[in-house]
Write a protein that holds these residues in place. Sequence first.
Motif, PDB file in Angstrom:
ATOM      1  N   ILE A  67      -0.039   4.353  15.225  1.00  0.00           N
ATOM      2  CA  ILE A  67      -0.221   5.494  14.328  1.00  0.00           C
ATOM      3  C   ILE A  67      -1.113   5.063  13.164  1.00  0.00           C
ATOM      4  N   GLY A  68      -2.145   5.834  12.901  1.00  0.00           N
ATOM      5  CA  GLY A  68      -3.017   5.538  11.776  1.00  0.00           C
ATOM      6  C   GLY A  68      -4.043   4.455  12.031  1.00  0.00           C
ATOM      7  N   VAL A 157       5.126  -1.464  12.875  1.00  0.00           N
ATOM      8  CA  VAL A 157       6.242  -0.621  13.298  1.00  0.00           C
ATOM      9  C   VAL A 157       5.900   0.853  13.116  1.00  0.00           C
ATOM     10  N   ASP A 158       6.019   1.623  14.203  1.00  0.00           N
ATOM     11  CA  ASP A 158       5.869   3.077  14.162  1.00  0.00           C
ATOM     12  C   ASP A 158       7.246   3.707  14.309  1.00  0.00           C
ATOM     13  N   VAL A 159       7.574   4.629  13.413  1.00  0.00           N
ATOM     14  CA  VAL A 159       8.845   5.355  13.492  1.00  0.00           C
ATOM     15  C   VAL A 159       8.527   6.803  13.834  1.00  0.00           C
ATOM     16  N   MET A 160       9.051   7.274  14.981  1.00  0.00           N
ATOM     17  CA  MET A 160       8.657   8.572  15.531  1.00  0.00           C
ATOM     18  C   MET A 160       9.873   9.477  15.707  1.00  0.00           C
ATOM     19  N   ARG A 196       4.272  -2.514   6.744  1.00  0.00           N
ATOM     20  CA  ARG A 196       4.297  -2.627   8.202  1.00  0.00           C
ATOM     21  C   ARG A 196       4.616  -1.299   8.883  1.00  0.00           C
ATOM     22  N   LEU A 197       5.088  -0.319   8.135  1.00  0.00           N
ATOM     23  CA  LEU A 197       5.652   0.896   8.716  1.00  0.00           C
ATOM     24  C   LEU A 197       4.737   2.106   8.597  1.00  0.00           C
ATOM     25  N   GLU A 198       4.713   2.916   9.647  1.00  0.00           N
ATOM     26  CA  GLU A 198       4.112   4.250   9.607  1.00  0.00           C
ATOM     27  C   GLU A 198       5.083   5.211  10.285  1.00  0.00           C
ATOM     28  N   THR A 199       5.057   6.461   9.870  1.00  0.00           N
ATOM     29  CA  THR A 199       5.972   7.449  10.443  1.00  0.00           C
ATOM     30  C   THR A 199       5.205   8.669  10.950  1.00  0.00           C
TER      31      THR A 199
END
Length: 240
Positions: A67-68, A157-160, A196-199
């Motif tokens: 993501i991104g 890390v991708d949170v979906m 580290r995170l994207e949502t």
Amino acid sequence: MTTANHDQPPARKRRLGRIAIASMAAVSLLGLSACVTDPNTGQRYASRTAIGGVGGAGLGYLLGGLIGGRTGRILGAGIGGIGGAVIGNQMDQQIKELDEATAGTGVDVTETPDGTGILVNLPDVTFAVDSTDISPAFRSALDSVAQSMIRYPNSLVDVMGHTDSTGADTYNLDLSRRRAESVANYLVSRGVSRARLETVGYGEQYPVADNSTAEGRAQNRRVEIRITPISTEEVNAARN
């Protein structure tokens, strides 16, 4: 004499499975005309129906990129990367540890369809009905996930977030986004670097079960965490 697959070490079986699943995904994608567009990148992938042979976890959004984008996130996270030769073994170890740490909670830990990452599926009971508040009984499971991310820091890390098809599309999309953000915020509160995170919230776009049954709808209401290890080669490429 051919050695039976059950005689192979678990790590090797997982790596062979990784290759087989990636091959199945590639074959499914070739020659297909039904496509969907990833709302984050604009890239087109085979539709859920087209990828049906890979199963629910083989949806197009999981076969797409981070993501991104990759380069900017690698640089922003400031991670050092992992030697390419050991990524597979490290993934095997992390999956094993996550499996053991979340046993009995309903969390499902698998490889991504292309074998490049780990998929942690958080069940519907992570949240109360129509809420973005993480259930107190589920926090210990998320604590274990956070500790694993800290133990293995060289990944993005991708949170979906996902919902079932009940209710308005716009509401479901917003709820899925807020639930993904809630999980990401919880991980950060437990020490995981926010860089580290994207949502992302996908609403009801990507069901993994039949929305016409209560059991199916419960499976579709989920948050997935995709952990993608980053190699030192990728880090060097991003810097140059």
